[in-house]
Design a protein around this motif. Sequence first.
Motif, PDB file in Angstrom:
ATOM      1  N   PHE A  74       4.420  33.525  -6.631  1.00 53.22           N
ATOM      2  CA  PHE A  74       5.399  34.571  -6.925  1.00 53.22           C
ATOM      3  C   PHE A  74       5.504  35.545  -5.772  1.00 53.22           C
ATOM      4  CE2 PHE A  74       4.929  33.060 -11.304  1.00 53.22           C
ATOM      5  CZ  PHE A  74       6.270  32.907 -11.604  1.00 53.22           C
ATOM      6  N   GLY A  75       5.553  34.957  -4.552  1.00 54.16           N
ATOM      7  CA  GLY A  75       5.939  35.697  -3.375  1.00 54.16           C
ATOM      8  C   GLY A  75       7.404  35.418  -3.094  1.00 54.16           C
ATOM      9  N   HIS A  76       7.697  34.184  -2.685  1.00 50.03           N
ATOM     10  CA  HIS A  76       9.080  33.817  -2.363  1.00 50.03           C
ATOM     11  C   HIS A  76      10.030  34.018  -3.543  1.00 50.03           C
ATOM     12  CE1 HIS A  76       8.821  32.411   1.709  1.00 50.03           C
ATOM     13  NE2 HIS A  76       7.765  31.662   1.436  1.00 50.03           N
ATOM     14  N   SER A  77       9.611  33.639  -4.730  1.00 48.00           N
ATOM     15  CA  SER A  77      10.511  33.753  -5.880  1.00 48.00           C
ATOM     16  C   SER A  77      10.721  35.198  -6.311  1.00 48.00           C
ATOM     17  CB  SER A  77       9.979  32.940  -7.058  1.00 48.00           C
ATOM     18  OG  SER A  77       8.705  33.414  -7.459  1.00 48.00           O
ATOM     19  N   GLN A  78       9.897  36.116  -5.798  1.00 45.06           N
ATOM     20  CA  GLN A  78      10.050  37.536  -6.093  1.00 45.06           C
ATOM     21  C   GLN A  78      10.708  38.286  -4.935  1.00 45.06           C
ATOM     22  OE1 GLN A  78      10.170  38.718  -9.039  1.00 45.06           O
ATOM     23  NE2 GLN A  78       8.236  39.736  -9.460  1.00 45.06           N
ATOM     24  N   GLU A  79      11.487  37.581  -4.123  1.00 44.98           N
ATOM     25  CA  GLU A  79      12.314  38.217  -3.098  1.00 44.98           C
ATOM     26  C   GLU A  79      13.700  38.442  -3.700  1.00 44.98           C
ATOM     27  OE1 GLU A  79      10.063  36.210   0.755  1.00 44.98           O
ATOM     28  OE2 GLU A  79      11.814  35.215  -0.123  1.00 44.98           O
TER      29      GLU A  79
END
Length: 531
Positions: A292-297
């Motif tokens: 939930f790094g990329h998907s939380q951009e």
Amino acid sequence: MPPETSTFAQRATFSTNLNPLRHKLSELLPILEAQSEWYGSIFLERKSSKNFSANLKQTQLSDQTSMGVVFRIYDGYTLFEEATDDLEISKLEIFVQSFVKRIKARPILPGTTKTPYSPPSWKERLSVPLENEITSQLPKNLSPQIPVHFGIRFSSDPRQLDAKDYFDNLRKLVLQCKTQAAEEGFTPEELTYVVARTNFTQEESIFIDRETNMSQTLYRLSLSITTMAGSDRTFCRIGGLGGTEAIQLDGSEIKTMLKDLKALRSADRITPGKYRVLFGPVLTGVLAHEAFGHSQEADTCARGRSKAWELHKSGQIVGNQHATILNNPAIFENAGKSFGAWGSYFFDEEGWLSREQVLLDQGKLLPPMTNLTSAIRLKIPRTANGKRESWANGVYTRQTNTYFSAGNKMLAELMTGLGSGFLALHPAGGMEDPKGMGIQVGISFVYEVEGGKLTGRVFKGPAGGDIQMTGYTPDILNSIVDKSKVDFDTPGPDYAKYPFNDVGGCGKYHKEFVFAGCGGPYVLLDRVILG
């Protein structure tokens, strides 16, 4: 153990030769805000990077400097920008006037909703908790006209070393690898490749809008060593923001790297299946970055390319009580060290001050990271995640330092809890699918553990290369059994405020590469797929 006592003698200063340009840019802001409802901003970047490398045969140096300025206008409907590397002061006003003329001539599309924007004042900026490294550098009686400078602190100035100094150190490390390889039982023919690399990047940037006039100077240093025997490879990598203290080895890394390389020569291949695995801090960080790094951009969310936004709005839980992930560009003591974490800075390319943000709180998704336009579009708060690969590239919402929160266990306790399974410490990349929520975390190799003790055996992937952990992100986040403290070898409470964040990089849309750190504590996972 207690955090290191900082011995820095100075902070990175702003280059005086940029002052005339900074003054001129300030004068251009009223032109950008030619109409009362427009919001104008200016971003200047100068980035100088030197890459030194040495192997068993030769040394090499690459040296490059890039500098340019970006002018932006947000008219309430669309954000426009134009950039140039022609920084002759007499030409900049003509460039800006031409930019403004183009925006004035552009028609407003029918049915478009106007969303005005006004930048926050210094009072508003300081109304939220900020790191002392930021607030301590602010002058008194702040106003939009007062220039503010943030400089990274350091104890050993990397600018004082010339190319010979860097190369001498790298040659010494290569020779040390060669000498210690013989001690580990390698013949000269078996150690087929050794390379040591150092990168020193000096970044200076200016951000100006009607409420702020800020600059920052960052020194970013990394050191990596790679050893190979045939197709087997091991590496170590360190670095951070500060002086050359960020790239000082403690003496054990080379020995460990060569022991692992020797073990890989006779390593078994793992049988694909579900296993109990203890991830070290670097792999924990890759998991956080991809989960939930990329998907939380937020720009990814705004384009409908991320399941995370839907899950956030619905309140659906996607992990257990151990699944807390943060993003933070304001880590100026990396796991208690006197230097900053790799992905840190004082403000982003859109002038937003850095601070910690929780992305996932015990399995519950919170609002994502944002840049200016994604925050406006999704109607959520701004965060300091507007980043560019360089002044010549566009701004996207990007990660900085992404990591799991710490737990309360010592490493020895987690090893006992692991029982029989694997210890994984060394990354080999990662991938994610923000829409489908699939994830892949690459692992160079794993150490076998039985009864909570290392057996001495290591395992490669099924095909003899890297191992891949794959699965559905919520399943993996629900498989977390426990987490270590930040100071995982020390009983009692943590002294360090933030867990370790490794040196790394991040690409977006198969391009747009930026500096990024990732890390966390040790994390114990149960029945995850390795293959």
